[in-house]
Structures are given as structure tokens and as C-alpha cells.
Design a protein around this motif. Structure first.
Motif, PDB file in Angstrom:
ATOM      1  N   GLY A  93      -3.499   4.206  -2.259  1.00 57.70           N
ATOM      2  CA  GLY A  93      -2.615   3.154  -2.215  1.00 57.70           C
ATOM      3  C   GLY A  93      -3.151   2.071  -1.774  1.00 57.70           C
ATOM      4  O   GLY A  93      -2.983   0.765  -2.092  1.00 57.70           O
TER       5      GLY A  93
ATOM      6  N   SER B 102       1.256   4.176  -2.957  1.00 62.25           N
ATOM      7  CA  SER B 102       0.948   5.584  -2.702  1.00 62.25           C
ATOM      8  C   SER B 102       2.042   6.501  -3.020  1.00 62.25           C
ATOM      9  O   SER B 102       1.857   7.649  -2.927  1.00 62.25           O
TER      10      SER B 102
ATOM     11  N   SER C 185       0.853  -1.186  -0.045  1.00 63.70           N
ATOM     12  CA  SER C 185      -0.009  -0.066   0.000  1.00 63.70           C
ATOM     13  C   SER C 185       0.745   1.298  -0.045  1.00 63.70           C
ATOM     14  O   SER C 185       0.548   2.124  -0.732  1.00 63.70           O
TER      15      SER C 185
ATOM     16  N   CYS D 242      -3.729   9.921  -0.354  1.00 63.89           N
ATOM     17  CA  CYS D 242      -3.059   9.176  -1.397  1.00 63.89           C
ATOM     18  C   CYS D 242      -2.582   7.644  -0.711  1.00 63.89           C
ATOM     19  O   CYS D 242      -2.635   6.741  -1.384  1.00 63.89           O
ATOM     20  N   LEU D 243      -2.434   7.662   0.696  1.00 60.18           N
ATOM     21  CA  LEU D 243      -2.358   6.300   1.249  1.00 60.18           C
ATOM     22  C   LEU D 243      -3.711   5.515   1.081  1.00 60.18           C
ATOM     23  O   LEU D 243      -3.535   4.282   0.938  1.00 60.18           O
TER      24      LEU D 243
ATOM     25  N   LYS E  18      -1.983   8.490 -12.997  1.00 55.25           N
ATOM     26  CA  LYS E  18      -1.638   8.561 -11.761  1.00 55.25           C
ATOM     27  C   LYS E  18      -1.688  10.221 -11.391  1.00 55.25           C
ATOM     28  O   LYS E  18      -2.061  10.442 -10.067  1.00 55.25           O
TER      29      LYS E  18
END
Lengths: 313, 362
Positions: free
Chosen positions: A258, A21, A17, A254-255, A232
Motif C-alpha cells: 500500500g 492496502s 497508504s 500489504c501495508l 489485487k
């Protein structure tokens, strides 16, 4: 499903993950920086691609990943300069300018990659960064292997987020950037150079977004392929909104993306009878759903996308 | 006066194109080839040769329709970056009707497929339109993200449920010959889709110029408040302009299947939707100039293949030149920017956003 409760697999999942990210986080951070100064940054996709291409060129020419980073950031900064010249000096609409840069970078990198790498484009393996384990920290259960056993650029990303956060909220310059993004004429009256601040932010944003491209080439794929940024930059734009134009918020968004990207990879692997395209759609759908489900109305910086003309103050 | 300025700005685009071609010749020289020879081959192949003209016309169709799909919402101040996705969904709907609705006489079947394609594109465009009107979510980002969703969706369909048995590559079965679009140049690929595109560009031109529809579209964009008092609904305009744009892009996808490829392929569009943005920029949002810019970009594309075969220059150089074209056009926009159609479109966009943000949902 029991595999999800296995500590090693879970740790591996978190690690994936985080890695997925990283390019998003660099791009989103760049988006926050330039949009906070009042410049809409749809060119993130192009900057990621410029960075990826530069990383490949640098690493190929000098056979060294650090040279890759340097050239990548240079190319990203050039794309940023291009946006600044068009949007800040000439007053071309920033969305138009951003789209122009995206299309230009797409074309020029596709062309130049054939010139530079020629026929070996698909066989070449560029020097890149290896993961290393931080002593002691990487032995912490669960998060140790996930967080403290990554490669250099992951830590650079985290440091960048912290630095931009401190820059925004702890320095006079950061205050100036925020002022320029909210009310350029007031900032101008207070003696701040609106164009100067915007140039600085947009060029720095180009270099930072390019790091995301560098990560793709130097840590994940080890070669450059056309169109490798594959949307992206646009997901990062959604992350900027979702994170409400703050560095930490954008990182968290973003995490999240991800996490879902890693989840879709895991689901693809575990449920091979389900067509993989459904899982590939997931990050994009999640981005849209996240925007829809966003609690409260996000308020962008007031001057975003507006050309500031000094005489018209 | 505005019309005069518009045409001046178009000529400025011509200079921008020339500048891009000159810089592009530098790129060609980088590969060690002669730029003049390369350009001569390209232009001869695209515009002077019977087969070349046919191939240019085939490529003009989706570019023109996608360009119109960008122009129409922009006139009201809305960005449609989603033509690519709308092309895919339009093609998907048209192919489904072509393959699974049998027993209809040819011309009627073509019409039905075309309608289905337009509806497909329109439905895909409805998503960002609704999100924009009711949640004020940035339509640029939503349309961009939906492009990838559409790409994967079509990819799934042609590698699963619609895939031809034993096909080596993801594509659907061939559509029945009865729904093939008629050709306009004998024994070539040039189909009549390009005539439909031309007709739609003309219609759009007259609608913008002469009718209340065009007027109200621009009024809503120029001053949503005033439009509201005059009884025009801002939300309805946003939705309708996106629906029509989506239908136009859907037609682009439909004609690719019915007129050119006769199957639905994985990733068949190759960026026609994004090139539509180039077409719209180059034409300064003018539907008739869009015809010219679509023919030009299509010519670059079809000439590039011939150039690659004859002179041995990668077709990617044309992608780079196309990027240069748009970059130079963007720079040329800066000259007298305020008088350009873009400046108007951007003012409208701002007004719409403010209005949507301040107004309670109706």
C-alpha cells in the motif's frame, strides 16, 4: 521533495497508504486462513471481484451500504464454497479449481452487471461509507488523521486481522486448522474432520476476501466495473508468502505494498514528465522484488495443495 | 492404456462443454432472448459462414499458441499463467523489428520479426524460470504479476516512444506492408499464422510421443532424483520448457501484429493468454486436442459478435459461458482425476518443488 516533510502531506500520504492496502489486506488475510488449512487459494482475485459485484448489487437493490456488505460477503462465500467443493470434496487440483473460479467470476460478473445495472452502469453512484473522525484520537498529530479518520471497513479490516490472529494462536480451533494444514492424517487420527475444517476455512476466506471487494465499491469507487479487482488478488498472494502465512505478517506485507502504491500515485502527480505506466508497474515489481529479496526460505504449510483422501491415510 | 484414458477424458470434456452450454442457455433466457435462436446464430456465424470461419481462424491463432504455451511447461509440472505478458512482449519485439529494421526483403523481414517476437516472449518467460530454479519462488505468482508489468510496459511504449503522431488512441505506427503475413482465405483476415500454430501443435505432439525430449521432460517431472542420476538436469529442463513456452506465446503476439492488426495497440491481447489456460484445460494438456479446443473457444468468441449484432445479446454472456465451460471441465476432471494428465502434472510439480528445495544450487 520538501513536500514530504510537511506534516499534513505526510499524514495524508500515510492515510492513502492505509486505504490502498485495505483490499489487499482482506484478500491476504483470506489467503492465510485457507492456505493454513492446506488449501491453495489462487481464487482470491475472483473472490475480490465477487465481493465487489455483490456489494454493488446489494447496495443498489436496498440502497444501503450494509446490505452491500451482506450480499458481497454472501457472493464471496459462494465462490469459496465452489472452491471447497471442487478442491476438498472432488479432489480437483486446487490450482486448477482456483483458476477456473477466477475465470468464471470474471465472466459471470461482467455479464450479470449488464443485466442488473444495464446502461446506467457508468453513471450510477452507489451509497457507500463515509470517513468519520474518531473523537480525540483523530487529533493526534501525524497518525491521528491518517489512522483514526477512516471509514468503517478499514477498522473492520484491523479487527479481522486481530481476530484471525487470536483464532490461530489462542483457540483450540485455530490449532486444529494449523494441524490440518501441516499434517492432515495426524489431525484426522486425532479426531479432527479434515474436510470440515477446510470447508470452514475456505468459505470464511471467501467472505473475508469479498470484504476487500466491498471496500473497493463502497468506500473507493462507488460503482462496479468489470475486472475492477485488476490483479489485487495476485499481489495478495505474494503478500501471503511475504508474511509467511501469518495474519500479522500478511498485514505488514500489504501495508508495504500500500505504501508503494501510494508512493507511485504521489510520484505520478509530482513527476508528470515521467510516463505514468512506469509508476503503475511499481506495485507489481515491488511484489516480485519482495519475493526475491525475502530473507530465508519461506516454508508453506506442509499439506498445502494436497488432496486429502481419508481411505489413503 | 494411458492414451486411451486420455481420449476418454477428452470426451468427458465434450460433455462438460455441453453441460456448460445448457446452463449458459439459462443465462441467455435471463435476458429474455431465445437461447436456441442465439446458439444457432452463434454456431452458424462461427463455423458455417465464409467470413465467420475466417474470423474464427484469426482468433484461433493466438488461442492455440497460448494454449501450447501453457501445455508444454505443465507436462513437466510447471504452471505458466504468464502467456498474456509473453504475448505483449513478443508483439512489442516483433513490432520494433518491423518498424525500425528497414531495407530487408519482405519474406526475410517477416522471418526476422517472427524470430524477434519469439525471443521477446522467451526472455519474458526466462524471468519466472530463473526465479523458480535458483530461488524456488512460486512461478504461478511471478508469471501472474509479470502480466501486469508487461501490459503497462506496452501501454507506455505505444503512448510514448512508438506512438503514431497525432493518433487519437495509444497505438504504434503501421508496420510496412512488406511484413504483412500472407492470407490463407482470399479477401478475409485469415492469415497463415494459424497454419504455423497447427504445425507447432503437430510437432509438439510427436515430440511428446516419440522422442527423447518428450520422455526426458516427463521423467524430470515424474522423478527428479532419477532424472538427475540419468544425467538430466532439472534446472535446465525448467528453463528450457519455460523458454519454449514463452517463445510460443511470443509468436501469438507477433502474429496478432503481423497478420491481423498491423500495429501494436494498447491492451490489444484482451486476455488471449488467460484463454490459453482454458484451451489447455479443455484439451487435457494434449497438443492435438488443443487445436480443437482453440477452434471451439475462437468460434465462441467470433460467433458472440455475430450473435450480439443479430440477436442483441451482450458478448459478455460468452465470457460467462466460457467461465462455465472451465468450471464444468474442472468438475469433470474430478471423475477419474488420478488418471488425467493433470494429476500427473501435479505429481511432477510436487516432485520438482521438493527437489529444488532440498538440493544445493549447482
Amino acid at each position: 521533495m520538501e513536500s514530504f516533510f510537511n506534516l499534513n502531506l505526510l499524514s495524508d500520504f500515510l492515510s492513502t497508504s492505509l486505504r490502498l492496502s485495505v483490499p489487499l489486506a482482506f484478500a491476504a488475510l483470506a489467503g492465510v486462513l485457507s492456505e493454513r488449512s492446506g488449501v491453495f487459494n489462487i481464487a482470491l482475485e475472483g473472490k475480490l471481484l465477487a465481493g465487489a459485484f455483490g456489494a454493488a448489487v446489494g447496495a443498489f437493490m436496498f440502497n444501503d451500504p450494509f446490505a452491500g456488505i451482506a450480499v458481497g460477503m454472501l457472493f464471496g462465500a459462494l465462490a469459496g464454497t465452489c472452491l471447497a467443493v471442487l478442491g476438498v470434496t472432488f479432489g480437483v487440483n486446487q490450482i486448477v479449481a482456483g483458476i477456473a473460479i477466477n475465470i468464471f467470476v470474471l465472466g459471470i460478473t461482467a455479464f450479470l452487471s449488464r443485466v442488473v445495472f444495464g446502461a446506467q452502469a457508468n453513471t450510477l453512484r452507489l451509497p457507500g461509507f463515509l470517513r468519520f473522525e474518531m473523537p480525540y484520537l483523530s487529533e493526534i498529530p501525524l497518525i491521528g488523521p491518517a489512522i483514526f479518520s477512516q471509514d468503517l471497513l478499514v477498522y473492520v479490516m484491523i479487527v479481522c486481522v486481530v481476530l484471525v490472529h487470536l483464532f490461530f494462536y489462542r483457540t483450540r480451533w485455530g490449532l486444529q486448522v494449523r494441524a490440518v494444514g501441516e499434517n492432515p492424517s495426524a489431525a484426522d487420527s486425532a479426531g479432527v474432520s479434515v474436510a470440515g475444517v477446510r470447508y470452514g476455512c475456505v468459505i470464511a476466506a471467501g467472505a473475508i476476501a469479498a470484504l476487500g471487494g466491498c471496500y473497493l465499491v463502497l468506500s473507493q469507487v462507488f460503482l462496479f466495473s468489470e475486472h475492477m479487482s485488476a490483479g489485487k488478488g495476485f499481489i495478495a498472494l505474494a503478500a501471503v508468502i511475504l508474511g509467511r502465512w501469518t495474519p500479522v505478517g500478511a498485514l505488514l506485507a500489504c501495508l508495504l505494498f500500500g505504501f508503494f502504491d501510494a508512493l507511485q500515485l504521489r510520484l505520478q502527480f509530482n513527476y508528470q514528465e515521467v510516463p505514468h505506466e512506469f509508476f503503475q508497474m511499481l506495485p507489481y515489481l515491488i511484489s516480485i522484488l519482495a519475493l526475491v529479496g525475502l530473507v530465508g526460505k519461506p516454508t508453506p504449510p506442509a499439506a498445502i495443495g494436497k488432496f486429502y483422501r481419508r481411505e489413503a491415510r | 492404456m494411458q492414451r486411451f484414458v486420455n481420449s476418454l477424458i477428452f470426451f468427458k470434456s465434450v460433455f462438460a462443454v455441453l453441460a456448460a452450454l445448457i446452463v449458459g442457455s439459462g443465462l441467455i433466457a435471463m435476458t429474455g432472448k431465445n437461447p436456441i435462436e442465439a446458439y444457432a446464430t452463434l454456431f452458424h456465424g462461427a463455423f458455417l459462414d465464409y467470413w465467420g470461419i475466417a474470423s474464427t481462424l484469426v482468433k484461433t491463432t493466438p488461442l492455440l499458441l497460448a494454449g501450447l504455451a501453457v501445455i508444454l511447461p505443465l507436462r513437466a509440472g510447471l504452471f505458466n499463467i504468464g502467456a498474456e505478458g509473453q504475448i505483449y512482449i513478443g508483439a512489442l519485439f516483433a513490432t520494433a523489428v518491423a518498424l525500425y529494421v528497414p531495407g530487408i526483403p519482405g519474406p526475410l523481414h517477416i522471418l526476422l520479426c517472427t524470430l524477434a517476437g519469439a525471443v521477446g516472449g522467451a526472455l519474458w518467460a526466462l524471468i519466472p524460470a530463473l526465479l523458480k530454479t535458483y530461488r524456488n519462488i512460486n512461478e504461478i505468482i511471478v508469471t501472474l504479476l509479470l502480466n501486469f508489468v508487461a501490459l503497462h510496459l506496452v501501454s507506455f511504449v505505444v503512448s510514448g516512444p512508438m506512438m503514431e503522431k497525432g493518433a487519437p488512441y495509444p497505438y504504434s505506427e503501421e508496420i510496412p506492408t512488406g511484413v504483412f503475413l500472407p492470407k490463407i482465405l482470399p479477401s478475409t483476415d485469415a492469415h497463415m499464422g494459424v497454419l504455423v500454430g497447427l504445425a507447432l501443435a503437430l510437432i509438439m505432439f510427436f515430440v511428446f510421443r516419440n522422442s527423447w525430449v518428450g520422455f526426458s521432460l516427463q521423467t524430470v517431472g515424474n522423478n527428479p532424483r532419477a532424472a538427475l542420476y540419468a544425467g538430466m538436469s532439472v534446472r535446465r529442463h525448467i528453463i528450457i520448457s519455460f523458454l519454449v513456452a514463452g517463445a510460443l506465446a511470443g509468436l501469438a503476439g507477433t502474429f496478432e501484429v503481423l497478420g491481423h492488426r498491423y500495429r501494436l495497440f494498447h491492451a490489444f491481447s484482451q486476455g488471449y493468454g488467460y484463454d490459453g489456460i482454458v484451451v489447455a484445460f479443455l484439451a487435457n494438456l494434449h497438443p492435438l486436442y488443443a487445436v480443437l479446443s482453440a477452434v471451439f473457444i475462437a468460434g465462441l468468441r467470433s460467433g458472440a459478435n455475430i450473435m450480439q449484432r443479430a440477436v442483441g445479446i451482450e458478448t459478455t454472456v460468452v465470457e460467462a459461458i466460457q467461465g462455465l465451460v472451465i468450471l464444468f471441465v474442472a468438475v469433470s476432471l474430478a471423475v477419474r482425476y488420478r488418471a488425467s494428465a493433470f494429476a500427473g502434472a501435479m505429481r511432477r510439480r510436487q516432485a520438482l518443488d521438493n527437489d529444488l528445495a532440498s538440493e544445493p544450487e549447482s
